[in-house]
Enzyme design. Structure first.
Site, mmCIF file in Angstrom:
data_model
loop_
_atom_site.group_PDB
_atom_site.id
_atom_site.type_symbol
_atom_site.label_atom_id
_atom_site.label_comp_id
_atom_site.label_asym_id
_atom_site.label_seq_id
_atom_site.Cartn_x
_atom_site.Cartn_y
_atom_site.Cartn_z
ATOM 1 C CG HIS A 19 -2.318 0.362 0.966
ATOM 2 N ND1 HIS A 19 -2.896 0.404 -0.292
ATOM 3 C CD2 HIS A 19 -3.322 0.712 1.825
ATOM 4 C CE1 HIS A 19 -4.163 0.757 -0.196
ATOM 5 N NE2 HIS A 19 -4.450 0.958 1.068
ATOM 6 C CG ASN A 68 -9.390 4.387 4.787
ATOM 7 O OD1 ASN A 68 -8.682 3.910 3.905
ATOM 8 N ND2 ASN A 68 -10.201 3.649 5.517
ATOM 9 C CG ASP A 93 -1.830 0.620 -3.451
ATOM 10 O OD1 ASP A 93 -1.943 1.748 -2.929
ATOM 11 O OD2 ASP A 93 -2.659 -0.291 -3.249
ATOM 12 C CG ASN A 114 -10.408 2.776 0.807
ATOM 13 O OD1 ASN A 114 -11.423 2.855 0.112
ATOM 14 N ND2 ASN A 114 -10.184 1.750 1.614
#
Length: 217
Positions: A19, A68, A93, A114
């Site tokens: 991530h 997020n 990513d 996100n």
């Protein structure tokens, strides 16, 4: 001024996860151009000039708000510098691209990422460019949330290093010459292992012209 945001999560436990590949690319750009990182509100930021003198002025951003809530870190900077969406590049990513692929896009939907989702929410538009680094879909039995937070395997290190290098190159070209030029140069990137042609060679025919059946003795 252009802004490049590397999407990722703060904290050592996330440093080497899939991530956080956006952070790796932004860190590489900063390393090349002598970035002096500083804390500003909800982000680590650094101003650099990339390319030939005098170079394109770029603000590198690593949100400290977790993935997020990436927009919380980016929106104040976009407002302060009065940047148009086209001047904001998100390095992310991408689950839907195989590991080894890199591509630039002019915008579009978040695709389940996100960090991008939150950037769209706070900026009020999808029209900011993306640099997508493929991390592949998870193996069978893996939850996607666990996969993106998993660490890179040792056998992936060489390909990852090359993807990060090319990603940093792409950021520099985008900053200096624009999205179309960067797309033309980097959207053909494919570092996936190529099949061995010898393994696909058809069987040689026998003297009678028939191809031997390996299941028949």
């Amino acid at each position: 001024m252009k802004l490049v945001v590397g999407l990722g999560n703060p904290g050592g436990q996330y440093e080497k996860t899939r991530h956080n590949v956006g952070w790796l690319v932004v860190d590489e750009v900063g390393r090349r151009w002598g970035a002096a990182w500083r804390k500003e509100k909800d982000a680590q930021v650094a101003e650099v000039r990339v390319g030939a003198v005098p170079g394109a002025k770029v603000l590198l951003v690593k949100p400290q708000t977790f993935m997020n809530a990436s927009g919380k870190a980016v929106a104040p900077l976009v407002g302060f510098y009065k940047l148009e969406p086209e001047a904001v590049l998100a390095v992310q990513d991408d689950l839907d691209s195989p590991f080894g692929l890199l591509k630039l896009r002019p915008g579009g939907r978040h695709g389940g990422q996100n960090g991008v989702r939150d950037l769209i929410r706070v900026l009020g538009t999808e029209t900011f460019p993306r640099l997508k680094i493929g991390i592949s879909r998870p193996p069978v039995g893996w939850d996607p949330a666990d996969w993106v937070l998993s660490k890179w395997r040792e056998e992936e290190a060489a390909t990852l290093a090359e993807l990060v290098r090319l990603g940093a190159d792409a950021v520099e070209v985008w900053a200096g010459s624009g999205l179309a030029e960067a797309q033309g140069r980097f959207n053909s990137t494919d570092l996936r292992p190529k099949p061995d042609p010898s393994s696909e060679r058809p069987a040689e025919p026998t003297a009678s012209g028939a191809v031997p059946d390996p299941g028949v003795s």
